[in-house]
Scaffold this motif. Structure first.
Motif, PDB file in Angstrom:
ATOM      1  N   LYS A  78      35.575  57.626  46.094  1.00 17.22           N
ATOM      2  CA  LYS A  78      34.197  57.264  45.743  1.00 17.22           C
ATOM      3  C   LYS A  78      34.032  55.752  45.722  1.00 17.22           C
ATOM      4  O   LYS A  78      33.025  55.228  46.199  1.00 17.22           O
ATOM      5  N   MET A  79      35.002  55.049  45.164  1.00 13.68           N
ATOM      6  CA  MET A  79      34.916  53.592  45.109  1.00 13.68           C
ATOM      7  C   MET A  79      34.949  53.009  46.521  1.00 13.68           C
ATOM      8  O   MET A  79      34.153  52.128  46.849  1.00 13.68           O
ATOM      9  N   ALA A  80      35.839  53.503  47.349  1.00 10.78           N
ATOM     10  CA  ALA A  80      35.951  52.992  48.720  1.00 10.78           C
ATOM     11  C   ALA A  80      34.651  53.211  49.477  1.00 10.78           C
ATOM     12  O   ALA A  80      34.170  52.311  50.176  1.00 10.78           O
TER      13      ALA A  80
ATOM     14  N   GLU B 131      35.551  39.285  44.398  1.00 12.62           N
ATOM     15  CA  GLU B 131      35.591  38.324  43.298  1.00 12.62           C
ATOM     16  C   GLU B 131      36.351  38.842  42.081  1.00 12.62           C
ATOM     17  O   GLU B 131      37.007  38.075  41.389  1.00 12.62           O
ATOM     18  N   ASN B 132      36.242  40.139  41.807  1.00 11.46           N
ATOM     19  CA  ASN B 132      36.869  40.699  40.610  1.00 11.46           C
ATOM     20  C   ASN B 132      37.211  42.179  40.840  1.00 11.46           C
ATOM     21  O   ASN B 132      36.513  43.067  40.322  1.00 11.46           O
ATOM     22  N   PRO B 133      38.270  42.439  41.608  1.00 14.29           N
ATOM     23  CA  PRO B 133      38.610  43.831  41.904  1.00 14.29           C
ATOM     24  C   PRO B 133      38.930  44.647  40.654  1.00 14.29           C
ATOM     25  O   PRO B 133      38.629  45.841  40.593  1.00 14.29           O
ATOM     26  N   GLU B 134      39.512  44.014  39.650  1.00 19.74           N
ATOM     27  CA  GLU B 134      39.862  44.747  38.425  1.00 19.74           C
ATOM     28  C   GLU B 134      38.628  45.329  37.751  1.00 19.74           C
ATOM     29  O   GLU B 134      38.642  46.468  37.276  1.00 19.74           O
ATOM     30  N   ALA B 135      37.541  44.559  37.712  1.00 25.39           N
ATOM     31  CA  ALA B 135      36.307  45.031  37.086  1.00 25.39           C
ATOM     32  C   ALA B 135      35.732  46.220  37.846  1.00 25.39           C
ATOM     33  O   ALA B 135      35.275  47.195  37.239  1.00 25.39           O
ATOM     34  N   VAL B 136      35.780  46.154  39.173  1.00 28.72           N
ATOM     35  CA  VAL B 136      35.253  47.256  39.977  1.00 28.72           C
ATOM     36  C   VAL B 136      36.121  48.499  39.801  1.00 28.72           C
ATOM     37  O   VAL B 136      35.605  49.610  39.635  1.00 28.72           O
TER      38      VAL B 136
ATOM     39  N   GLU C 158      47.771  53.974  38.011  1.00 24.56           N
ATOM     40  CA  GLU C 158      48.487  54.228  39.267  1.00 24.56           C
ATOM     41  C   GLU C 158      47.586  54.003  40.475  1.00 24.56           C
ATOM     42  O   GLU C 158      48.003  53.417  41.472  1.00 24.56           O
ATOM     43  N   GLU C 159      46.340  54.465  40.380  1.00 27.31           N
ATOM     44  CA  GLU C 159      45.393  54.264  41.480  1.00 27.31           C
ATOM     45  C   GLU C 159      45.084  52.780  41.662  1.00 27.31           C
ATOM     46  O   GLU C 159      45.015  52.282  42.788  1.00 27.31           O
ATOM     47  N   SER C 160      44.913  52.075  40.547  1.00 32.07           N
ATOM     48  CA  SER C 160      44.641  50.635  40.619  1.00 32.07           C
ATOM     49  C   SER C 160      45.796  49.899  41.275  1.00 32.07           C
ATOM     50  O   SER C 160      45.581  49.005  42.109  1.00 32.07           O
ATOM     51  N   GLU C 161      47.017  50.259  40.927  1.00 33.62           N
ATOM     52  CA  GLU C 161      48.192  49.628  41.525  1.00 33.62           C
ATOM     53  C   GLU C 161      48.234  49.895  43.030  1.00 33.62           C
ATOM     54  O   GLU C 161      48.580  49.019  43.818  1.00 33.62           O
ATOM     55  N   LEU C 162      47.886  51.086  43.425  1.00 33.97           N
ATOM     56  CA  LEU C 162      47.849  51.437  44.840  1.00 33.97           C
ATOM     57  C   LEU C 162      46.831  50.576  45.585  1.00 33.97           C
ATOM     58  O   LEU C 162      47.120  50.046  46.662  1.00 33.97           O
TER      59      LEU C 162
ATOM     60  N   ALA D  72      36.622  45.607  52.212  1.00 33.66           N
ATOM     61  CA  ALA D  72      36.546  45.045  50.861  1.00 33.66           C
ATOM     62  C   ALA D  72      37.178  43.669  50.788  1.00 33.66           C
ATOM     63  O   ALA D  72      36.686  42.792  50.097  1.00 33.66           O
ATOM     64  N   GLU D  73      38.261  43.483  51.502  1.00 31.69           N
ATOM     65  CA  GLU D  73      38.940  42.192  51.477  1.00 31.69           C
ATOM     66  C   GLU D  73      38.346  41.199  52.475  1.00 31.69           C
ATOM     67  O   GLU D  73      38.735  40.051  52.515  1.00 31.69           O
ATOM     68  N   GLY D  74      37.435  41.664  53.304  1.00 28.67           N
ATOM     69  CA  GLY D  74      36.808  40.780  54.277  1.00 28.67           C
ATOM     70  C   GLY D  74      37.630  40.572  55.534  1.00 28.67           C
ATOM     71  O   GLY D  74      37.277  39.765  56.382  1.00 28.67           O
ATOM     72  N   TRP D  75      38.716  41.308  55.688  1.00 29.71           N
ATOM     73  CA  TRP D  75      39.581  41.124  56.866  1.00 29.71           C
ATOM     74  C   TRP D  75      38.877  41.477  58.155  1.00 29.71           C
ATOM     75  O   TRP D  75      39.179  40.939  59.211  1.00 29.71           O
ATOM     76  N   ILE D  76      37.920  42.393  58.069  1.00 23.29           N
ATOM     77  CA  ILE D  76      37.236  42.846  59.271  1.00 23.29           C
ATOM     78  C   ILE D  76      36.488  41.693  59.952  1.00 23.29           C
ATOM     79  O   ILE D  76      36.229  41.728  61.137  1.00 23.29           O
TER      80      ILE D  76
END
Length: 83
Positions: A2-4, A19-24, A33-37, A63-67
C-alpha cells in the motif's frame, strides 16, 4: 504494498518519503522488519520477502528518485556493471 503504491501515485508523498522515510513508514504502520527491508533498498531481499516487483520498483526507483538519473548514475545499474 500500500505504501509503495501510494508513493507511486502521489508526488507529494514521494517527496516526503525522500525527505523523511521513517515518518512515511510509521504513517503506513510498517513493522520494524518491513521498515528494515525498505531501508535496505535491496531488491533481491524484497522479492524474497514477497514484495511485488512493481512495489520494489516504486520503492527503489521512484521513491528514491533514481528513475530520474541517467543509467550510469543509478546505484543498482552500477552494481550490475561491476559484478
Amino acid at each position: 504494498h500500500k505504501m509503495a503504491r501510494a508513493i507511486h501515485l502521489d508526488a507529494d508523498l514521494r517527496k516526503k518519503f525522500r525527505e523523511n522515510p521513517e515518518a512515511v513508514m510509521k504513517e503506513f504502520g510498517l513493522t520494524p522488519e518491513e521498515s528494515e527491508l525498505v531501508r535496505s533498498k535491496d531488491p533481491v531481499k524484497m522479492f524474497n520477502a514477497g514484495v511485488m516487483p512493481y512495489a520494489i520498483f516504486y520503492l527503489i526507483r521512484e521513491a528514491e528518485g533514481w528513475i530520474f538519473l541517467p543509467p550510469e548514475k543509478q546505484t543498482l545499474y552500477k552494481e550490475v556493471l561491476t559484478s
